[in-house]
Write a protein that holds these residues in place. Structure first.
Motif, PDB file in Angstrom:
ATOM      1  N   VAL A  12      -9.823  13.170  10.787  1.00 58.19           N
ATOM      2  CA  VAL A  12      -9.621  12.645   9.368  1.00 58.19           C
ATOM      3  C   VAL A  12     -10.881  12.051   8.862  1.00 58.19           C
ATOM      4  O   VAL A  12     -11.153  12.376   7.463  1.00 58.19           O
ATOM      5  CB  VAL A  12      -8.520  11.315   9.522  1.00 58.19           C
ATOM      6  CG1 VAL A  12      -8.519  10.711   7.976  1.00 58.19           C
ATOM      7  CG2 VAL A  12      -7.197  11.888   9.663  1.00 58.19           C
ATOM      8  N   SER A  13     -11.611  11.521   9.507  1.00 58.66           N
ATOM      9  CA  SER A  13     -13.047  11.286   9.149  1.00 58.66           C
ATOM     10  C   SER A  13     -13.850  12.408   8.718  1.00 58.66           C
ATOM     11  O   SER A  13     -14.579  12.151   7.518  1.00 58.66           O
ATOM     12  CB  SER A  13     -13.676  10.274   9.979  1.00 58.66           C
ATOM     13  OG  SER A  13     -13.264   9.413  10.799  1.00 58.66           O
ATOM     14  N   VAL A  14     -13.885  13.536   9.354  1.00 58.40           N
ATOM     15  CA  VAL A  14     -14.412  14.521   9.067  1.00 58.40           C
ATOM     16  C   VAL A  14     -14.098  15.496   7.599  1.00 58.40           C
ATOM     17  O   VAL A  14     -14.695  15.702   6.837  1.00 58.40           O
ATOM     18  CB  VAL A  14     -14.734  15.827  10.230  1.00 58.40           C
ATOM     19  CG1 VAL A  14     -15.237  16.974   9.599  1.00 58.40           C
ATOM     20  CG2 VAL A  14     -15.522  14.956  11.228  1.00 58.40           C
ATOM     21  N   GLY A 136     -26.441  12.901   3.241  1.00 56.80           N
ATOM     22  CA  GLY A 136     -25.261  13.328   4.089  1.00 56.80           C
ATOM     23  C   GLY A 136     -24.850  12.158   5.331  1.00 56.80           C
ATOM     24  O   GLY A 136     -23.956  11.912   5.645  1.00 56.80           O
ATOM     25  N   PHE A 137     -26.049  11.921   6.005  1.00 54.09           N
ATOM     26  CA  PHE A 137     -26.205  11.121   7.232  1.00 54.09           C
ATOM     27  C   PHE A 137     -25.534   9.745   6.786  1.00 54.09           C
ATOM     28  O   PHE A 137     -24.657   9.153   7.286  1.00 54.09           O
ATOM     29  CB  PHE A 137     -27.595  10.712   7.696  1.00 54.09           C
ATOM     30  CG  PHE A 137     -27.522  10.079   8.956  1.00 54.09           C
ATOM     31  CD1 PHE A 137     -27.449  10.441  10.015  1.00 54.09           C
ATOM     32  CD2 PHE A 137     -27.630   8.436   8.766  1.00 54.09           C
ATOM     33  CE1 PHE A 137     -27.561   9.805  11.283  1.00 54.09           C
ATOM     34  CE2 PHE A 137     -27.683   7.803   9.869  1.00 54.09           C
ATOM     35  CZ  PHE A 137     -27.834   8.384  11.194  1.00 54.09           C
ATOM     36  N   LEU A 138     -25.983   9.145   5.562  1.00 58.77           N
ATOM     37  CA  LEU A 138     -25.306   7.981   5.187  1.00 58.77           C
ATOM     38  C   LEU A 138     -23.675   8.092   4.652  1.00 58.77           C
ATOM     39  O   LEU A 138     -23.085   7.271   5.277  1.00 58.77           O
ATOM     40  CB  LEU A 138     -25.908   7.186   3.986  1.00 58.77           C
ATOM     41  CG  LEU A 138     -27.474   6.867   4.328  1.00 58.77           C
ATOM     42  CD1 LEU A 138     -28.169   6.450   3.029  1.00 58.77           C
ATOM     43  CD2 LEU A 138     -27.415   5.600   5.235  1.00 58.77           C
ATOM     44  N   LEU A 139     -23.560   8.951   4.041  1.00 56.49           N
ATOM     45  CA  LEU A 139     -22.237   9.323   3.787  1.00 56.49           C
ATOM     46  C   LEU A 139     -21.002   9.610   4.808  1.00 56.49           C
ATOM     47  O   LEU A 139     -20.097   8.685   4.874  1.00 56.49           O
ATOM     48  CB  LEU A 139     -21.941  10.507   2.718  1.00 56.49           C
ATOM     49  CG  LEU A 139     -20.571  10.850   2.236  1.00 56.49           C
ATOM     50  CD1 LEU A 139     -20.042   9.721   1.433  1.00 56.49           C
ATOM     51  CD2 LEU A 139     -20.875  12.096   1.431  1.00 56.49           C
ATOM     52  N   GLY A 140     -21.702  10.210   5.716  1.00 57.32           N
ATOM     53  CA  GLY A 140     -21.201  10.423   7.176  1.00 57.32           C
ATOM     54  C   GLY A 140     -20.828   9.139   7.848  1.00 57.32           C
ATOM     55  O   GLY A 140     -19.639   9.042   8.327  1.00 57.32           O
ATOM     56  N   LEU A 141     -21.958   8.418   8.099  1.00 56.78           N
ATOM     57  CA  LEU A 141     -21.783   7.153   8.593  1.00 56.78           C
ATOM     58  C   LEU A 141     -20.558   6.264   8.082  1.00 56.78           C
ATOM     59  O   LEU A 141     -19.898   5.677   8.570  1.00 56.78           O
ATOM     60  CB  LEU A 141     -23.089   6.791   8.783  1.00 56.78           C
ATOM     61  CG  LEU A 141     -23.046   5.392   9.529  1.00 56.78           C
ATOM     62  CD1 LEU A 141     -22.915   5.706  11.136  1.00 56.78           C
ATOM     63  CD2 LEU A 141     -24.463   4.719   9.429  1.00 56.78           C
ATOM     64  N   ILE A 142     -20.970   6.147   6.696  1.00 57.09           N
ATOM     65  CA  ILE A 142     -19.950   5.224   6.048  1.00 57.09           C
ATOM     66  C   ILE A 142     -18.529   5.656   6.085  1.00 57.09           C
ATOM     67  O   ILE A 142     -17.605   4.609   6.465  1.00 57.09           O
ATOM     68  CB  ILE A 142     -20.401   5.024   4.637  1.00 57.09           C
ATOM     69  CG1 ILE A 142     -21.770   4.367   4.228  1.00 57.09           C
ATOM     70  CG2 ILE A 142     -19.327   4.428   3.731  1.00 57.09           C
ATOM     71  CD1 ILE A 142     -22.359   4.325   3.095  1.00 57.09           C
ATOM     72  N   SER A 146     -15.427   3.580   8.330  1.00 59.83           N
ATOM     73  CA  SER A 146     -14.120   3.101   7.458  1.00 59.83           C
ATOM     74  C   SER A 146     -12.960   3.789   7.741  1.00 59.83           C
ATOM     75  O   SER A 146     -12.010   3.252   7.986  1.00 59.83           O
ATOM     76  CB  SER A 146     -14.478   3.090   5.878  1.00 59.83           C
ATOM     77  OG  SER A 146     -14.856   4.501   5.444  1.00 59.83           O
ATOM     78  N   ALA A 147     -13.052   5.286   7.677  1.00 59.16           N
ATOM     79  CA  ALA A 147     -11.729   5.864   8.285  1.00 59.16           C
ATOM     80  C   ALA A 147     -11.339   5.447   9.707  1.00 59.16           C
ATOM     81  O   ALA A 147     -10.136   5.399   9.992  1.00 59.16           O
ATOM     82  CB  ALA A 147     -12.159   7.402   8.166  1.00 59.16           C
ATOM     83  N   THR A 148     -12.329   5.580  10.549  1.00 56.42           N
ATOM     84  CA  THR A 148     -12.012   5.292  11.852  1.00 56.42           C
ATOM     85  C   THR A 148     -11.471   4.054  11.952  1.00 56.42           C
ATOM     86  O   THR A 148     -10.111   3.682  12.659  1.00 56.42           O
ATOM     87  CB  THR A 148     -13.097   5.325  12.852  1.00 56.42           C
ATOM     88  OG1 THR A 148     -13.475   6.772  12.804  1.00 56.42           O
ATOM     89  CG2 THR A 148     -12.637   5.198  14.268  1.00 56.42           C
ATOM     90  N   TYR A 149     -11.806   2.875  11.277  1.00 55.93           N
ATOM     91  CA  TYR A 149     -11.560   1.630  11.443  1.00 55.93           C
ATOM     92  C   TYR A 149      -9.959   1.437  10.986  1.00 55.93           C
ATOM     93  O   TYR A 149      -9.202   0.677  11.180  1.00 55.93           O
ATOM     94  CB  TYR A 149     -12.238   0.570  10.693  1.00 55.93           C
ATOM     95  CG  TYR A 149     -13.476   0.311  11.950  1.00 55.93           C
ATOM     96  CD1 TYR A 149     -13.269  -0.318  13.163  1.00 55.93           C
ATOM     97  CD2 TYR A 149     -14.609   0.120  11.442  1.00 55.93           C
ATOM     98  CE1 TYR A 149     -14.353  -0.632  14.092  1.00 55.93           C
ATOM     99  CE2 TYR A 149     -15.769  -0.133  12.253  1.00 55.93           C
ATOM    100  CZ  TYR A 149     -15.460  -0.537  13.588  1.00 55.93           C
ATOM    101  OH  TYR A 149     -16.390  -0.967  14.489  1.00 55.93           O
ATOM    102  N   GLN A 150      -9.732   2.138   9.798  1.00 57.29           N
ATOM    103  CA  GLN A 150      -8.618   2.097   9.041  1.00 57.29           C
ATOM    104  C   GLN A 150      -7.517   2.840   9.984  1.00 57.29           C
ATOM    105  O   GLN A 150      -6.385   2.372  10.086  1.00 57.29           O
ATOM    106  CB  GLN A 150      -8.467   3.067   7.565  1.00 57.29           C
ATOM    107  CG  GLN A 150      -9.391   2.163   6.732  1.00 57.29           C
ATOM    108  CD  GLN A 150      -8.741   1.028   6.236  1.00 57.29           C
ATOM    109  OE1 GLN A 150      -7.313   0.969   5.974  1.00 57.29           O
ATOM    110  NE2 GLN A 150      -9.368  -0.133   5.993  1.00 57.29           N
TER     111      GLN A 150
END
Length: 154
Positions: A12-14, A136-142, A146-150
């Motif tokens: 989902v994050s990806v 891209g690094f920052l967007l992927g990290l954020i 957030s998606a994983t914690y959700q």
């Protein structure tokens, strides 16, 4: 109904990250180039690097769900390093070569005005600059965080 795929935080994050990065490209291009280009929604190159964002979201989510001492994390981190290196190195060099070939094609077209030579422009936006990869690094990290914690319910 089985929600196994939607409960898979790395997947989902990806998916969210790729979609968001591609969606942002024409808008960021409009800000910096003063031109909105719709086809950037579906193209490679540009800011942010969706390749980098996606693999960083994957690494981040696997780190959070599986841990950094796992084989899954090692595979994802290695995969991310290869993808980022390719985006900044090989594909960027190919894009620069395409620029030169396109210029030669224009010159040959001018020399052969009677139509013997028909230039076909090669795609020049293949790779990424450091700032595009960093974006891209920052967007992927954020999004990875957030998606994983959700999904994990934290």
């Amino acid at each position: 109904m089985n929600n196994a795929l939607l409960d898979n935080a790395p997947f989902v994050s990806v998916a969210i990250t790729f979609f968001t990065a591609q969606l942002l490209k024409p808008f960021i291009n409009a800000i910096f180039e003063r031109k909105f280009v719709w086809h950037m929604l579906f193209s490679t190159g540009g800011m942010p690097s969706s390749h980098t964002a996606g693999v960083i979201a994957l690494v981040t989510s696997i780190a959070l769900t599986e841990g950094i001492g796992t084989v899954d994390f090692a595979i994802a981190a290695t995969f991310a390093a290869v993808v980022i290196h390719d985006a900044m190195g090989i594909r960027r060099a190919a894009g620069k070569q395409a620029e030169v070939i396109n210029e030669w094609s224009r010159i040959l077209s001018d020399i052969h005005k009677e139509g013997q030579f028909t230039p076909e422009n090669l795609k020049t936006m293949l790779g990424h600059s450091f700032s595009q990869v960093f974006g891209g690094f920052l967007l992927g990290l954020i999004i990875g965080l957030s998606a994983t914690y959700q999904i994990m319910g934290h």
